[in-house]
Scaffold this active site. Structure first.
Site, PDB file in Angstrom:
ATOM      1  NE  ARG A 150      -3.950  -2.140   2.037  1.00 42.67           N
ATOM      2  CZ  ARG A 150      -3.754  -3.241   2.741  1.00 42.67           C
ATOM      3  NH1 ARG A 150      -2.744  -3.319   3.601  1.00 42.67           N
ATOM      4  NH2 ARG A 150      -4.559  -4.259   2.623  1.00 42.67           N
ATOM      5  CE  LYS A 200      -0.425  13.659 -14.433  1.00 47.02           C
ATOM      6  NZ  LYS A 200      -0.801  14.142 -15.790  1.00 47.02           N
ATOM      7  CD  GLU A 257       7.369  15.949 -22.483  1.00 44.66           C
ATOM      8  OE1 GLU A 257       6.686  16.963 -22.220  1.00 44.66           O
ATOM      9  OE2 GLU A 257       6.873  14.822 -22.701  1.00 44.66           O
ATOM     10  CE  LYS A 307       5.753  17.188 -14.048  1.00 43.75           C
ATOM     11  NZ  LYS A 307       5.716  15.992 -14.853  1.00 43.75           N
ATOM     12  CD  GLU A 321      -3.726  16.150 -15.440  1.00 48.44           C
ATOM     13  OE1 GLU A 321      -2.527  15.819 -15.330  1.00 48.44           O
ATOM     14  OE2 GLU A 321      -4.453  15.818 -16.366  1.00 48.44           O
ATOM     15  NE  ARG A 348       0.909  16.748 -12.747  1.00 46.46           N
ATOM     16  CZ  ARG A 348       1.613  15.944 -11.982  1.00 46.46           C
ATOM     17  NH1 ARG A 348       1.390  15.919 -10.681  1.00 46.46           N
ATOM     18  NH2 ARG A 348       2.541  15.161 -12.474  1.00 46.46           N
ATOM     19  CG  ASN A 401      -1.462  16.331 -19.699  1.00 46.59           C
ATOM     20  OD1 ASN A 401      -0.425  15.733 -19.431  1.00 46.59           O
ATOM     21  ND2 ASN A 401      -2.496  16.362 -18.876  1.00 46.59           N
ATOM     22  CG  HIS A 416       1.281  15.040 -23.309  1.00 50.18           C
ATOM     23  ND1 HIS A 416       1.949  16.215 -23.577  1.00 50.18           N
ATOM     24  CD2 HIS A 416       2.136  14.305 -22.557  1.00 50.18           C
ATOM     25  CE1 HIS A 416       3.142  16.177 -23.003  1.00 50.18           C
ATOM     26  NE2 HIS A 416       3.280  15.030 -22.381  1.00 50.18           N
ATOM     27  CG  HIS A 425      -0.990   9.971 -24.698  1.00 49.92           C
ATOM     28  ND1 HIS A 425      -1.625  10.218 -23.501  1.00 49.92           N
ATOM     29  CD2 HIS A 425       0.330  10.144 -24.454  1.00 49.92           C
ATOM     30  CE1 HIS A 425      -0.733  10.523 -22.584  1.00 49.92           C
ATOM     31  NE2 HIS A 425       0.465  10.495 -23.131  1.00 49.92           N
ATOM     32  CG  HIS A 447       6.236  10.450 -24.202  1.00 50.13           C
ATOM     33  ND1 HIS A 447       4.873  10.257 -24.181  1.00 50.13           N
ATOM     34  CD2 HIS A 447       6.470  11.544 -23.434  1.00 50.13           C
ATOM     35  CE1 HIS A 447       4.308  11.183 -23.428  1.00 50.13           C
ATOM     36  NE2 HIS A 447       5.251  11.973 -22.954  1.00 50.13           N
TER      37      HIS A 447
HETATM   38  P1  NAD Z   1      12.695   5.472 -21.900  1.00 50.78           P
HETATM   39  O1  NAD Z   1      12.583   5.341 -20.460  1.00 50.78           O
HETATM   40  O2  NAD Z   1      12.170   4.382 -22.745  1.00 50.78           O
HETATM   41  O3  NAD Z   1      14.214   5.739 -22.274  1.00 50.78           O
HETATM   42  C1  NAD Z   1      14.565   5.892 -23.619  1.00 50.78           C
HETATM   43  C2  NAD Z   1      15.668   4.888 -24.037  1.00 50.78           C
HETATM   44  O4  NAD Z   1      16.912   5.349 -23.564  1.00 50.78           O
HETATM   45  C3  NAD Z   1      15.488   3.497 -23.479  1.00 50.78           C
HETATM   46  O5  NAD Z   1      15.912   2.543 -24.410  1.00 50.78           O
HETATM   47  C4  NAD Z   1      16.403   3.513 -22.270  1.00 50.78           C
HETATM   48  O6  NAD Z   1      16.824   2.249 -21.870  1.00 50.78           O
HETATM   49  C5  NAD Z   1      17.539   4.327 -22.809  1.00 50.78           C
HETATM   50  N1  NAD Z   1      18.338   5.025 -21.808  1.00 50.78           N
HETATM   51  C6  NAD Z   1      17.900   5.588 -20.670  1.00 50.78           C
HETATM   52  N2  NAD Z   1      18.895   6.252 -20.084  1.00 50.78           N
HETATM   53  C7  NAD Z   1      19.995   6.073 -20.852  1.00 50.78           C
HETATM   54  C8  NAD Z   1      21.321   6.515 -20.760  1.00 50.78           C
HETATM   55  N3  NAD Z   1      21.709   7.349 -19.784  1.00 50.78           N
HETATM   56  N4  NAD Z   1      22.198   6.137 -21.698  1.00 50.78           N
HETATM   57  C9  NAD Z   1      21.799   5.339 -22.735  1.00 50.78           C
HETATM   58  N5  NAD Z   1      20.539   4.903 -22.888  1.00 50.78           N
HETATM   59  C10 NAD Z   1      19.643   5.281 -21.945  1.00 50.78           C
HETATM   60  O7  NAD Z   1      11.955   6.817 -22.420  1.00 50.78           O
HETATM   61  P2  NAD Z   1      11.852   8.306 -21.825  1.00 50.78           P
HETATM   62  O8  NAD Z   1      11.759   9.171 -23.003  1.00 50.78           O
HETATM   63  O9  NAD Z   1      12.848   8.563 -20.787  1.00 50.78           O
HETATM   64  O10 NAD Z   1      10.442   8.288 -21.092  1.00 50.78           O
HETATM   65  C11 NAD Z   1       9.252   8.099 -21.783  1.00 50.78           C
HETATM   66  C12 NAD Z   1       8.229   7.578 -20.822  1.00 50.78           C
HETATM   67  O11 NAD Z   1       7.996   8.558 -19.821  1.00 50.78           O
HETATM   68  C13 NAD Z   1       6.872   7.304 -21.454  1.00 50.78           C
HETATM   69  O12 NAD Z   1       6.419   6.061 -21.006  1.00 50.78           O
HETATM   70  C14 NAD Z   1       5.989   8.408 -20.933  1.00 50.78           C
HETATM   71  O13 NAD Z   1       4.646   8.016 -20.821  1.00 50.78           O
HETATM   72  C15 NAD Z   1       6.604   8.679 -19.602  1.00 50.78           C
HETATM   73  N6  NAD Z   1       6.351  10.028 -19.093  1.00 50.78           N
HETATM   74  C16 NAD Z   1       5.872  10.140 -17.848  1.00 50.78           C
HETATM   75  C17 NAD Z   1       5.652  11.380 -17.308  1.00 50.78           C
HETATM   76  C18 NAD Z   1       5.200  11.515 -15.893  1.00 50.78           C
HETATM   77  O14 NAD Z   1       4.856  12.622 -15.472  1.00 50.78           O
HETATM   78  N7  NAD Z   1       5.209  10.465 -15.120  1.00 50.78           N
HETATM   79  C19 NAD Z   1       5.924  12.542 -18.057  1.00 50.78           C
HETATM   80  C20 NAD Z   1       6.432  12.386 -19.337  1.00 50.78           C
HETATM   81  C21 NAD Z   1       6.646  11.118 -19.851  1.00 50.78           C
HETATM   82  N1  GLY Z   2       3.676  15.077 -17.778  1.00 51.38           N
HETATM   83  C1  GLY Z   2       2.400  15.532 -17.307  1.00 51.38           C
HETATM   84  C2  GLY Z   2       2.325  15.703 -15.847  1.00 51.38           C
HETATM   85  O1  GLY Z   2       3.252  15.400 -15.133  1.00 51.38           O
HETATM   86  O2  GLY Z   2       1.320  16.114 -15.349  1.00 51.38           O
END
Ligand code: NAD
Ligand code: GLY
Length: 362
Positions: free
Chosen positions: A119, A141, A183, A225, A235, A239, A243, A246, A250, A263
């Site tokens: 939990r 998130k 971003e 942010k 949100e 907030r 997006n 987005h 998406h 992404h």
């Molecule tokens: P990712 O986590 O897939 O990383 C991109 C690639 O780079 C992967 O293959 C990873 O293994 C590689 N990688 C990571 N760090 C590395 C490094 N230092 N050196 C070499 N390779 C490396 O993608 P991302 O763009 O970091 O994140 C996208 C994800 O984030 C999506 O799922 C999206 O929905 C999510 N997201 C979440 C929020 C949130 O608020 N929680 C906001 C924006 C995006």
């Molecule tokens: N990336 C959107 C949020 O964090 O709200």
């Protein structure tokens, strides 16, 4: 080193930004791991690079590790469940801390596992992509994808600290780096016109990974942010401006198959569509659309959606996005540079017109 705070009362936490922070005694992120147990969650691409350094910083704790398969395609409930398996097999109790070592996929999945395990347990974010440093590691998130929609299963769960060690980006491929810049540009567009102008002046240095420019861009992104999250953690309203692009993005990610369009790339094309829709609605000048598209393109990002997608496919997938209220699409639009609003005013016809103009099939 730069530092700022996400101000959320008892859930407040620091963000550290700089190079070589994993073993920096001034940061001492290991002190945020309060109990004597921790589990580092990473993936099979990042773990060989940085798992040893992360575990070294936690020396003295009883440590576990989970190495997930790399990629958005594995951001699923089934893969997240392997974290629970390891925690239970190795007797982690409620005082354990999870450590997310990776990009946004690992961060979202590890955070989700931390939100659910017994939990809710603490977690630290050690983001290793630019996108994760400026966006996903901040704000709480967490979640996983469902075959029918992105990030559809999740929870709000704040980390106890975020360590953005810029030296970890040295191994990040160009395309992933550019996806993070999408971003960064987003913050300029939605709420910080001076930052947008700064980016216009510094985009070449940012793309060349100039140390000072990169640190400043990450810091100013995190400040924006943190401010938005502090105003509206879950949100309820404001907030949602984070997006921008987005809902379109998406739809692109889902249609193309998770991971084929990154992404940040999907968000870039989505932001261009959202700006064009704002122009179509008479809210935004063509000049801001031009500047927005130009900055995205200078960062090597797409401003057009995939040519194989149809308008119907877009509308169907956008309707499944979380940002739908009582059947009306709730979209983030711009009223000016740095002035995002959440609006349900766009009609399906206006959205279709903008998609067609961007080359989407009728
Ligand atoms: P990712 O986590 O897939 O990383 C991109 C690639 O780079 C992967 O293959 C990873 O293994 C590689 N990688 C990571 N760090 C590395 C490094 N230092 N050196 C070499 N390779 C490396 O993608 P991302 O763009 O970091 O994140 C996208 C994800 O984030 C999506 O799922 C999206 O929905 C999510 N997201 C979440 C929020 C949130 O608020 N929680 C906001 C924006 C995006
Ligand atoms: N990336 C959107 C949020 O964090 O709200």
């Amino acid at each position: 080193m730069k530092q700022l705070q996400v101000s959320l009362g008892e859930r407040s936490y620091p963000i550290f930004i700089g190079r070589n922070l994993l073993d920096n005694p001034d940061v001492d992120w290991a002190s945020y791991v309060r109990g004597n147990q921790a589990c580092v969650v990473s993936n099979d691409r990042v773990a060989p690079l940085y798992m040893a350094a992360a575990k070294q910083a936690l020396a003295g704790k009883r440590l576990s590790e989970v190495v997930l398969p790399d990629g958005e395609a594995h951001k699923s409930l089934a893969v997240a469940a392997t974290v629970f398996d390891r925690l239970l097999e190795e007797n982690h109790n409620r005082s354990t801390t999870l450590v997310a070592l990776g990009g946004g996929v690992v961060g979202d999945m590890c955070g989700f596992a931390a939100a659910c395990y017994q939990r809710g347990v603490a977690f630290v974010q050690l983001p290793t992509t630019l996108l994760a440093m400026v966006d996903s590691s901040v704000g709480g998130k967490t979640g996983v994808n469902h075959p029918l929609g992105k990030n559809m299963i999740g929870a709000f769960h704040q980390p106890v600290c975020v360590v953005a060690d810029l030296s970890l980006l040295d191994s990040l491929p160009e395309r992933e780096y550019a996806a993070g810049v999408a971003e960064i540009i987003k913050y300029g567009l939605i709420c910080d016109a001076p930052f947008f102008a700064w980016l216009e002046a510094n985009i070449a240095a940012l793309m060349a990974r100039d140390g000072e420019v990169l640190a400043e861009a990450v810091y100013r992104s995190c400040v924006n942010k943190a401010k938005v999250v502090a105003e509206d953690e879950r949100e309820g309203g404001r907030r949602a401006i984070l997006n921008l692009g987005h809902t379109f993005g998406h739809a692109i990610e889902t249609a193309e198959g998770y991971g084929n369009w990154l992404h940040g790339e999907a968000v870039a094309a989505g932001m261009s569509l959202a700006m064009a829709l704002s122009v179509e609605m008479g809210d935004l000048s063509v000049e801001v659309l031009r500047r927005g598209n130009q900055l995205l393109q200078r960062a090597g990002l797409p401003v057009k959606p995939p040519s194989a997608m149809t308008v119907e496919q877009f509308l169907q997938l956008m309707g499944r996005d979380k940002k739908v209220v009582d059947g009306r699409l709730r979209l983030v639009l711009l009223k000016g540079l740095g002035q995002a609003v959440v609006s349900e005013a766009a009609s399906v016809e206006q959205i279709a017109k903008v998609l067609l103009a961007a080359g989407v099939k009728g």
